[in-house]
Design a protein around this motif. Structure first.
Motif, short mmCIF file in Angstrom:
data_model
loop_
_atom_site.label_atom_id
_atom_site.label_comp_id
_atom_site.label_asym_id
_atom_site.label_seq_id
_atom_site.Cartn_x
_atom_site.Cartn_y
_atom_site.Cartn_z
N SER A 198 50.83 20.85 43.87
CA SER A 198 52.03 21.55 44.30
C SER A 198 51.67 22.73 45.20
CB SER A 198 52.82 22.06 43.09
OG SER A 198 53.29 20.99 42.31
N ASP A 199 52.50 22.96 46.20
CA ASP A 199 52.33 24.08 47.12
C ASP A 199 53.03 25.30 46.53
OD1 ASP A 199 52.23 25.91 49.16
OD2 ASP A 199 53.32 24.70 50.62
N VAL A 200 52.26 26.30 46.11
CA VAL A 200 52.84 27.49 45.49
C VAL A 200 52.69 28.71 46.41
CG1 VAL A 200 52.46 26.61 43.16
CG2 VAL A 200 50.71 28.04 44.23
N SER A 201 52.60 28.48 47.70
CA SER A 201 52.37 29.58 48.64
C SER A 201 53.54 30.56 48.72
CB SER A 201 52.07 29.02 50.04
OG SER A 201 53.13 28.20 50.50
N SER A 202 54.73 30.16 48.24
CA SER A 202 55.88 31.07 48.24
C SER A 202 55.73 32.17 47.20
CB SER A 202 57.17 30.29 47.96
OG SER A 202 57.12 29.69 46.68
N LEU A 203 54.88 31.94 46.21
CA LEU A 203 54.71 32.89 45.11
C LEU A 203 53.96 34.13 45.60
CD1 LEU A 203 55.40 32.91 42.05
CD2 LEU A 203 53.06 32.14 41.63
N ARG A 204 54.58 35.30 45.48
CA ARG A 204 53.95 36.52 45.94
C ARG A 204 53.46 37.41 44.80
NH1 ARG A 204 56.87 41.16 45.42
NH2 ARG A 204 59.13 41.01 45.09
N LEU A 205 53.96 37.16 43.58
CA LEU A 205 53.62 38.05 42.48
C LEU A 205 53.74 37.34 41.15
CD1 LEU A 205 52.99 40.99 41.60
CD2 LEU A 205 55.46 41.38 41.48
N LYS A 226 42.40 30.63 41.73
CA LYS A 226 42.99 29.30 41.92
C LYS A 226 44.25 29.35 42.76
CE LYS A 226 44.67 25.29 39.30
NZ LYS A 226 44.80 24.67 37.94
N PHE A 227 45.10 30.37 42.56
CA PHE A 227 46.41 30.39 43.21
C PHE A 227 46.56 31.46 44.28
CE2 PHE A 227 47.19 28.55 38.97
CZ PHE A 227 47.76 27.34 39.34
N ASP A 228 45.58 32.35 44.39
CA ASP A 228 45.62 33.41 45.39
C ASP A 228 46.89 34.26 45.25
OD1 ASP A 228 44.62 34.93 47.49
OD2 ASP A 228 45.64 33.75 49.02
N VAL A 229 47.23 34.57 44.01
CA VAL A 229 48.41 35.40 43.70
C VAL A 229 47.97 36.49 42.72
CG1 VAL A 229 50.72 35.44 42.67
CG2 VAL A 229 49.97 33.45 43.99
N PRO A 230 48.31 37.76 42.99
CA PRO A 230 47.90 38.83 42.07
C PRO A 230 48.72 38.81 40.79
CG PRO A 230 49.30 39.72 43.80
CD PRO A 230 49.04 38.28 44.16
N ILE A 231 48.06 39.12 39.69
CA ILE A 231 48.74 39.29 38.40
C ILE A 231 48.80 40.78 38.10
CG2 ILE A 231 48.70 38.88 35.92
CD1 ILE A 231 47.23 36.32 36.36
N LEU A 232 50.00 41.27 37.84
CA LEU A 232 50.17 42.64 37.36
C LEU A 232 50.44 42.58 35.87
CD1 LEU A 232 52.37 44.41 40.07
CD2 LEU A 232 49.89 44.26 39.92
N SER A 273 47.82 40.81 25.18
CA SER A 273 46.72 41.14 26.08
C SER A 273 46.25 39.91 26.83
CB SER A 273 45.56 41.74 25.29
OG SER A 273 45.96 42.95 24.67
N LEU A 274 46.05 40.06 28.14
CA LEU A 274 45.61 38.95 28.99
C LEU A 274 44.10 39.05 29.19
CD1 LEU A 274 46.58 36.57 30.75
CD2 LEU A 274 46.74 38.16 32.65
N PRO A 275 43.34 38.07 28.72
CA PRO A 275 41.89 38.11 28.91
C PRO A 275 41.52 38.19 30.39
CG PRO A 275 42.47 36.44 27.30
CD PRO A 275 43.75 36.90 27.92
N THR A 276 40.53 39.01 30.72
CA THR A 276 40.14 39.19 32.12
C THR A 276 39.67 37.88 32.75
OG1 THR A 276 37.97 39.91 31.36
CG2 THR A 276 39.57 41.63 31.84
N GLU A 277 39.06 37.01 31.96
CA GLU A 277 38.61 35.72 32.48
C GLU A 277 39.79 34.89 32.96
OE1 GLU A 277 35.79 32.86 33.60
OE2 GLU A 277 35.55 34.96 32.97
N VAL A 278 40.91 34.98 32.25
CA VAL A 278 42.12 34.25 32.64
C VAL A 278 42.67 34.81 33.94
CG1 VAL A 278 44.47 33.66 31.96
CG2 VAL A 278 42.65 33.65 30.25
N ILE A 279 42.64 36.13 34.09
CA ILE A 279 43.10 36.77 35.33
C ILE A 279 42.29 36.28 36.52
CG2 ILE A 279 43.33 38.97 36.57
CD1 ILE A 279 43.76 40.34 33.90
N HIS A 280 40.98 36.35 36.39
CA HIS A 280 40.11 35.96 37.50
C HIS A 280 40.32 34.49 37.88
CE1 HIS A 280 38.29 39.80 37.41
NE2 HIS A 280 37.53 39.62 36.34
N THR A 281 40.44 33.62 36.89
CA THR A 281 40.62 32.19 37.16
C THR A 281 41.95 31.95 37.88
OG1 THR A 281 39.32 31.59 35.21
CG2 THR A 281 40.76 29.90 36.13
N PHE A 282 43.02 32.57 37.40
CA PHE A 282 44.34 32.36 38.00
C PHE A 282 44.37 32.86 39.45
CE2 PHE A 282 48.63 33.64 39.13
CZ PHE A 282 49.39 32.55 38.73
N GLU A 283 43.87 34.07 39.66
CA GLU A 283 43.94 34.64 41.01
C GLU A 283 43.05 33.88 41.98
OE1 GLU A 283 45.22 39.20 39.89
OE2 GLU A 283 43.15 38.83 40.53
#
Length: 515
Positions: free
Chosen positions: A278-285, A304-310, A292-302
């Motif tokens: 799926s093309d998720v390029s519309s996702l900005r945030l 893979k999808f090139d979207v920042p997690i706040l 608590s979100l494990p840092t390893e999960v943050i790094h993997t998501f960002e």
């Protein structure tokens, strides 16, 4: 003077044809949304509902939820959202404790017969005057003897304006999870909810062109504020998802050009492991909260999808946002950021003194977001709010730049042989293991050490590592007093409807430690 419904009414006037709600093949404009909410408000008032009366609502993420929620607000009443997984006994308790006069309940399905459970509970509560069943069949006028929403609205004419409320009037009563004793109803005011919606939109740099993917349960404060109230505040579009499935979520992001996604850690873990084109390029945030979100999960998501997690932090009692990573500030993985505007956060030691810089302490919060109190529980309110500071039960620490790190829950702290062990630290490290998809660490009884450490692990698909190997791996990673003496591999972990891992269910098993 204020009412959450003012934003809906304003958008219906300014952008009547803008799509407000999408769910499957159903779409509803702001004009249609406001008109339907107005009819529900009119029906409530015609049935004797007065400003300040409580109205219970049990519904998954379907258009019914915001329609009824804002209808209740328009009538000047108080919304009491109920977890959709509650059973008869629990529903009865919530109806009784909140003194609900009305009860709106979705019919559910064969696996989760919500309306049948709700009807059984409703029939046992004298003060609850009427139950309305929301059914998928819009032509259905009754359900097991109870009127449907269609029947309820047959003679209703939409209320032209909302009932004015004061800033300190209760808007919503959110029940805590009840990890200690029976659930308590946190009274959140119009000011609490409105201010937090404004804060959320400011943090997201939101605009009316945003499309929110709403997979967080709306009966919970996180989804209610960050998605529904914040989105409606500026006239955004809400794509509603009744059940989280990673592949479906990614497809919906592409289909509807979704720009904002919010989830709990287990959702991000699911998205990280999902194979999709799926093309998720519309996702900005992307936004994370609830746990608590494990840092390893943050790094993997960002990656893979090139979207920042706040990542943010808050509780039902704080409407919920209290602390957040900001788009215009450096984001520190593992930190929940800084207190939001108008909110103060301090750390208190066990003696009730402000913790020294660099030390851990209980997180206490003061500001416009703190609840009025617990409904009909003055003792519990007095114990949790001291001199205007709400005591969260969470352990945190600040770095030198004022970034807050949530170390763990006070109740989750493990004391092994006199040493403090924080489960989150162990979970963070275990999440870096290539075979581990999910982990929960708890303390279990031990005659020798008081408490012993146990890890429950869910493996990634295709992994075949044994528990003994993970146990030996843990020995290398941690000090002798920290590593889990017991590792148990499971197919899944118990979770709440909001996607939180239920450690209390694991603790209830009271599994003894191994050598």
């Amino acid at each position: 003077m204020m009412n959450l419904a003012a934003a809906l009414q304003r958008n219906a006037s300014c952008k009547p044809d803008k799509v407000a709600l999408i769910c499957g093949d159903t779409q509803m404009t702001y004009a249609q949304f406001d008109a339907m909410a107005g009819k529900i408000a009119s029906g409530l008032i015609d049935n004797g509902i007065q400003p300040g009366d409580r109205v219970a609502l049990s519904c998954p993420n379907l258009p019914f939820f915001p329609l009824v929620y804002y209808g209740i607000q328009k009538a000047g009443a108080v919304v009491v959202p109920l977890n959709v997984l509650l059973r008869e006994r629990e529903i009865k308790y919530h109806l009784e404790d909140s003194d609900a006069k009305f009860f709106f309940c979705f019919e559910g399905n064969s696996a989760l017969p919500m309306a049948k459970e709700g009807i059984a509970a409703f029939n046992q509560v004298d003060h609850c005057e009427k139950m309305i069943v929301m059914t998928a069949d819009q032509g259905q006028l009754s359900f097991d003897g109870q009127p449907t929403l269609t029947a309820f609205l047959q003679e209703c004419v939409a209320l032209e304006d909302y009932v004015i409320r004061q800033a300190d009037d209760t808007a919503v009563i959110l029940y805590t999870s009840g990890t200690t004793g029976l659930p308590k109803g946190a009274e959140l005011t119009q000011s609490n909810m409105m201010s937090n919606a404004f804060i959320a939109e400011n943090l997201m740099a939101g605009n009316g062109g945003d499309v929110h993917l709403v997979t967080l349960p709306l009966f919970h404060s996180f989804g209610q504020t960050v998605h529904m109230n914040a989105g409606i505040l500026i006239g955004a579009t809400l794509v509603m998802v009744p059940r989280f499935e990673a592949a479906d979520v990614l497809q919906l992001i592409e289909k509807h050009n979704v720009s904002i996604f919010a989830g709990v850690p287990t959702m991000y873990i699911g998205l990280n492991h999902c194979q999709s084109d799926s093309d998720v390029s519309s996702l900005r945030l992307a936004i994370s909260g609830g746990a608590s979100l494990p840092t390893e999960v943050i790094h993997t998501f960002e990656s893979k999808f090139d979207v920042p997690i706040l990542e943010g932090y808050g509780l039902s009692e704080t409407s919920p946002i209290a602390c957040f990573n900001h788009l215009d500030a450096e984001r520190i993985p593992g930190s929940v950021g800084q207190p939001v505007q108008g909110v103060e956060i301090q750390l208190m030691d066990l003696q009730g003194n402000k913790a020294k810089q660099g030390d851990t302490g209980e997180v206490v919060i003061r500001g416009h977001n703190v609840m009025k109190g617990y409904l009909n529980r003055p003792d519990a309110t007095e114990a949790s709010i001291v001199n205007g500071w709400f005591y969260t039960g969470d352990i945190g620490k600040f770095d030198e730049e004022g970034n807050l790190f949530i170390v763990d829950r006070v109740k989750d702290l493990i004391i092994r042989g006199g040493f403090n062990v924080y489960p989150r630290e162990i979970e963070e490290v275990f999440m870096t293991h290539p075979d581990v998809a999910m982990v929960a660490v708890i303390g279990i009884p031990s005659e020798e050490y008081g408490e012993e450490i146990k890890a429950y692990v869910v493996l990634k698909e295709g992994s075949v590592i044994e528990a003994d190997a993970l146990h030996e791996w843990g020995k290398v990673q941690f000090a002798a007093f920290k590593y889990p003496r017991s590792v148990e591999i499971r197919q899944q972990l118990p979770m709440s409807a909001t996607g939180k891992i239920l450690k209390k269910d694991l603790k209830a098993e009271m599994t003894p430690a191994t050598a």
